[in-house]
Design an enzyme around this catalytic site. Structure first.
Site, PDB file in Angstrom:
ATOM      1  N   CYS A   1      22.273   2.399 -13.863  1.00 42.80           N
ATOM      2  CA  CYS A   1      21.515   1.035 -13.524  1.00 42.80           C
ATOM      3  C   CYS A   1      20.594   0.919 -14.674  1.00 42.80           C
ATOM      4  CB  CYS A   1      21.082   1.203 -12.306  1.00 42.80           C
ATOM      5  SG  CYS A   1      20.575  -0.422 -11.459  1.00 42.80           S
TER       6      CYS A   1
ATOM      7  N   GLU B   1       0.890  -0.964   0.166  1.00 43.92           N
ATOM      8  CA  GLU B   1      -0.218  -0.015  -0.041  1.00 43.92           C
ATOM      9  C   GLU B   1       1.022   1.514   0.190  1.00 43.92           C
ATOM     10  OE1 GLU B   1      -2.466  -3.181   2.588  1.00 43.92           O
ATOM     11  OE2 GLU B   1      -0.507  -2.670   2.144  1.00 43.92           O
TER      12      GLU B   1
ATOM     13  N   GLU C   1      28.117   2.034 -11.042  1.00 40.27           N
ATOM     14  CA  GLU C   1      27.412   3.185 -10.406  1.00 40.27           C
ATOM     15  C   GLU C   1      28.507   4.314 -10.187  1.00 40.27           C
ATOM     16  OE1 GLU C   1      26.158   6.456  -7.998  1.00 40.27           O
ATOM     17  OE2 GLU C   1      27.214   4.371  -7.215  1.00 40.27           O
TER      18      GLU C   1
ATOM     19  N   HIS D   1      17.782   6.398 -10.747  1.00 35.05           N
ATOM     20  CA  HIS D   1      16.711   6.438  -9.557  1.00 35.05           C
ATOM     21  C   HIS D   1      16.175   7.732  -9.078  1.00 35.05           C
ATOM     22  CE1 HIS D   1      19.155   2.621  -9.070  1.00 35.05           C
ATOM     23  NE2 HIS D   1      18.207   2.350  -8.362  1.00 35.05           N
TER      24      HIS D   1
ATOM     25  N   LYS E   1       4.109   1.671  -1.378  1.00 32.41           N
ATOM     26  CA  LYS E   1       4.549   1.892  -2.509  1.00 32.41           C
ATOM     27  C   LYS E   1       3.482   2.598  -3.367  1.00 32.41           C
ATOM     28  CE  LYS E   1       5.601  -0.913  -6.765  1.00 32.41           C
ATOM     29  NZ  LYS E   1       6.641  -0.122  -7.022  1.00 32.41           N
TER      30      LYS E   1
ATOM     31  N   ILE F   1      22.400  -0.657 -19.345  1.00 33.74           N
ATOM     32  CA  ILE F   1      22.407  -1.521 -18.482  1.00 33.74           C
ATOM     33  C   ILE F   1      21.690  -2.738 -18.561  1.00 33.74           C
ATOM     34  CG2 ILE F   1      22.716  -2.334 -15.987  1.00 33.74           C
ATOM     35  CD1 ILE F   1      24.991  -0.374 -17.161  1.00 33.74           C
TER      36      ILE F   1
ATOM     37  N   LYS G   1      24.055   0.836   0.176  1.00 35.28           N
ATOM     38  CA  LYS G   1      23.471  -0.613   0.953  1.00 35.28           C
ATOM     39  C   LYS G   1      23.666  -0.215   2.312  1.00 35.28           C
ATOM     40  CE  LYS G   1      22.578  -2.623  -2.995  1.00 35.28           C
ATOM     41  NZ  LYS G   1      23.035  -4.147  -3.176  1.00 35.28           N
TER      42      LYS G   1
ATOM     43  N   GLU H   1      14.258  -6.501 -21.891  1.00 38.65           N
ATOM     44  CA  GLU H   1      13.832  -7.372 -20.814  1.00 38.65           C
ATOM     45  C   GLU H   1      12.176  -7.330 -20.335  1.00 38.65           C
ATOM     46  OE1 GLU H   1      16.304  -6.747 -17.291  1.00 38.65           O
ATOM     47  OE2 GLU H   1      18.196  -6.953 -18.576  1.00 38.65           O
TER      48      GLU H   1
ATOM     49  N   ARG I   1      10.637   1.087  -4.322  1.00 37.31           N
ATOM     50  CA  ARG I   1      11.163   0.115  -5.100  1.00 37.31           C
ATOM     51  C   ARG I   1      10.863  -1.188  -3.932  1.00 37.31           C
ATOM     52  NH1 ARG I   1      11.671  -3.332  -9.146  1.00 37.31           N
ATOM     53  NH2 ARG I   1      13.920  -4.210  -9.177  1.00 37.31           N
TER      54      ARG I   1
END
Length: 759
Positions: free
Chosen positions: A730, A17, A669, A698, A19, A435, A116, A488, A519
């Protein structure tokens, strides 16, 4: 009586919800007020789900990222954002993604760097510091959530990131020492604690996961300074560590002047006894006894075997929790109606992990007989998984044992290979590519969903994918890219797609976890030995190549990334599982080469993510991770060009290990960090081709060609121009075509101008 609590709950909602509300707000489809209402509703549901706990976490909910939340709580906004108008939430999203809502691209700012969160697939927005950074408390968000939880009749336990970890996570933008800011930061933390005390709070969870990392003397001293400053607070502080062992920091942690300490007993089981012995008798010990990062059921009986001894020593001083925030696991296993029943019986998602926590607490407080049925069910599930014939395949074990060192060796060194590849590919200076993925439109996602539900025939679905691949090739031809991709369109996720075609995997319907912002990913469940029954990517790559004279890259996900982005089995070493994946990907690589595919990209976006938090443990991991990549990649001929891609981690300190992968081209990146990676090349000469990402996919911001040229000129100062590629940082899956086309147009224009300048 033991106390139960939770370090954090998944914030996205059982049906994502959050997202959908975030993305609707960014598109201008809902107002800020409506987004806030969604947040309030989710918090209410999540606290209701945790009502069985003695204390519920407050402040773990976020509209994007908990580190970014802490930056705003501390008033630490980048100057480029603080000068913009709009609401606090507008400014928040500008730091996170460059823009808020439906602002035109001209109003965007540079988004904050993203990397990360320790060794997880969660990404955080890196705090930015300068020598003159000043902090100012803004605790409205946290106080509001405290009041919300108390209104539900719950005992709130606020969650904040500790002052030392906050500085440790950030970066100095002027090369000043971050630790010099501690003196000005601590009074703001004291003010925050006093404010929470005034609102009736007695315990605060202070997350200090930096304690499980390598810390030099200055950082260790910072912990002592920080908590001696904060000890005057009327609140009780529970300093929380997770993801690893404390090792040489254990005694220091025990001696901090705080009321309690949390230890991740899943990652550091051997430290429990030492912690029990060393922790002063006036302090509480919280033990993370349920795995907060993986989805396998806990062997409750085995856990009680050692936990009962701890409880006997500590009594009421013992708190129980998951090992870390449950942010890293899906919400509710009961939603999984289609999951294989046998495998489902081996699993526990967030809500089930809280049930396990309650069972352990009841067993300790009332005796095992009080939960006799639950313990029997746990023992049966553990035994069923251990003895299932679906987990182990002797023929695969034989293949692993037969691996020889030469399996990971290319026929010739890079200097010879690149000559053969240039003759075959005939690419210009500064070759341009992407990418791999292109925008997955609503129509594509809808077609995939209809096909899965059986409302769209296979023939119709395949025709829809063919049309999208054709469109993707046409757009790239018009743009003038040099090396193309098929886009893809057929792939739901770069790991799940491959897992669906490998033996040894299972899949959830609603097993979503947050990766960053809006994401979400749905990691496949790697439960058994891995094999590849058939080709996985050959058909669509060959079709795309039939549409163009330009080279089309075969696109694969590498074994280390498939491993690290799966819920991986815990009954054998990760190395063994990774080698199984490597052999499967190797078969796919050789099939692509046999079909005439001249460039094959094997993405290892998660290579850095799996790196142990302690440098002394790096070599073992890097040895088998690089071995797995080389086994997957290096069975090809010299003229076949192998690419790999990595993103959103710190790579400077492992650049030599990356070079050992011996990929012909690495795309990596660098755009959000302003080519920071190039610092690594001042002391290390990277031997092969490299494509430093030149724009941040992003963010919805569209870079102009001057920005891209500026980044490439920086790169050319460290890497010879003949070994530089030009590419985004990316894949483009999450972007819109109306953003992608002008951005790539500017990228191609920048590459052409650079060629003319050099030639």
């Amino acid at each position: 009586m033991v106390t139960t609590h939770n370090l954090g709950f998944p914030r996205i909602g059982a049906r994502r919800e959050l997202k959908f509300a975030q993305e609707a707000f960014w598109k201008g489809q809902i107002t800020e007020e409506e987004l806030q209402i969604t947040g309030t509703d989710l918090r209410r549901k999540h606290w209701h789900s945790q009502r069985k706990l003695d204390r519920v976490p407050v402040g773990d909910f976020s509209f994007y990222d908990q580190v970014l939340d802490m930056s705003f709580t501390l008033g630490n906004l980048p100057e480029r954002v603080s000068e913009t108008g709009g609401s606090a939430l507008d400014q928040y999203f500008r730091v996170a993604r460059g823009r808020s809502g439906q602002e035109p691209s001209c109003c965007g700012v540079q988004a904050g760097e993203m990397t990360k969160w320790f060794d997880t697939n969660y990404h955080y927005i890196v705090p930015e510091f300068q020598q003159d950074t000043r902090f100012q408390l803004n605790a409205d968000r946290l106080i509001e959530q405290i009041n919300e939880a108390r209104a539900q009749g719950l005992i709130p336990k606020p969650v904040i990131i500790g002052p030392v970890t906050y500085l440790w996570l950030g970066k100095s933008k002027d090369d000043s020492d971050r630790l010099t800011l501690l003196d000005s930061l601590l009074p703001v933390y004291s003010e925050l604690l006093d404010l929470m005390s005034n609102h009736g709070i007695d315990w605060v969870q202070v997350d200090e996961p930096a304690l499980v990392a390598d810390l030099d003397a200055d950082w260790r001293h910072a912990f002592s300074l920080a908590y001696h400053h904060l000890k005057t607070s009327r609140l009780k502080l529970l300093v929380t560590t997770y993801f690893g062992e404390l090792r040489e920091n254990l005694q220091m942690a025990c001696e901090l002047p705080v009321a309690g300490l949390h230890l991740d007993a899943i990652s550091a089981p051997q430290e429990v006894a030492r912690m029990v012995d060393w922790l002063p008798p006036h302090k509480q010990l919280s033990l993370g006894v349920i795995n907060g990062r993986n989805i396998w059921r806990t062997d409750l009986g085995k856990t009680l075997d050692w936990l009962e001894q701890v409880h006997e020593k500590l009594g009421d001083r013992l708190w129980l929790a998951p090992s870390c925030s449950l942010l890293h696991v899906p919400v509710d296993l009961n939603s999984e109606e289609k999951l294989d029943p046998e495998i489902r019986g081996w699993l526990a998602f967030a809500l089930q992990k809280l049930d396990e926590l309650a069972i352990l607490a009841t067993a300790l407080n009332q005796g095992r007989n009080a939960v006799r049925k639950e313990l029997a069910e746990s023992a049966l599930a553990t035994e069923n998984r251990k003895t299932s014939g679906r987990v182990h395949n002797p023929s695969i074990e034989t293949r692993i044992q037969a691996i020889r060192p030469d399996l990971g060796q290319r026929q010739s060194p890079y200097s010879a290979r690149i000559t053969a590849q240039q003759q075959k590919l005939d690419l210009p200076l500064f070759p341009t590519t992407t990418i791999g993925s292109f925008p997955q439109t609503r129509d594509i996602r809808q077609a995939r969903l209809q096909f899965r539900k059986g409302t769209l025939t296979e023939a119709a679905y395949r025709q829809r994918i063919r049309e999208e691949v054709s469109r993707c090739i046409d757009e790239q031809e018009i743009l003038g890219l040099d090396v193309l991709v098929h886009g893809e369109a057929e792939r739901n996720d770069m790991v799940e797609y491959f897992g669906e075609q490998l033996e040894g995997y299972a899949f959830s319907q609603f097993g979503w976890v947050q990766s960053y912002g809006s994401r979400c990913v749905k990691p496949p469940i790697l439960f058994g030995d891995i094999s590849r029954p058939r080709a996985m990517t050959l058909e669509w790559t060959r079709y795309a190549q039939s549409l163009t004279e330009k080279p089309v890259k075969g696109m694969l996900t590498g074994p280390v990334t498939i491993l690290n982005w799966s819920f991986v089995r815990d009954d054998q070493p990760r190395r063994d599982t990774c080698l199984q994946l490597a052999l499967a990907i190797r078969e796919e690589v050789l099939d692509l080469e046999a079909a005439g595919v001249g460039i094959i990209q094997i993405d290892e976006a998660a290579l850095r993510e799996g790196l142990p938090l302690r440098k002394s443990d790096w070599s073992d991991y890097l040895d088998w991770a690089i071995e797995a990549f080389r086994i997957a990649a290096n069975g090809v001929r010299d003229e076949t060009q192998i690419h790999t891609h990595m993103c959103y981690s710190e790579f400077n300190d492992i650049i030599e290990a990356i070079a050992r992968m011996d990929a012909d081209v690495i795309t990596i990146e660098t755009s959000r960090s302003d080519m920071e990676l190039l610092d690594a090349f001042r002391g290390f000469r990277y031997p092969n081709d490299i494509g430093p990402g030149v724009y941040d996919i992003h963010s919805p911001n569209i870079p102009d060609s001057e920005q891209i040229k500026s980044l490439m000129v920086k790169a050319a100062e460290q890497i010879p121009a003949e070994r530089l590629w030009v590419n985004p940082d990316c894949g483009l899956k999450t972007r819109q075509w109306e953003e992608v086309i002008p951005a790539l147009k500017n990228m191609v224009a920048a590459a052409r101008e650079l060629r003319e300048r050099i030639q």
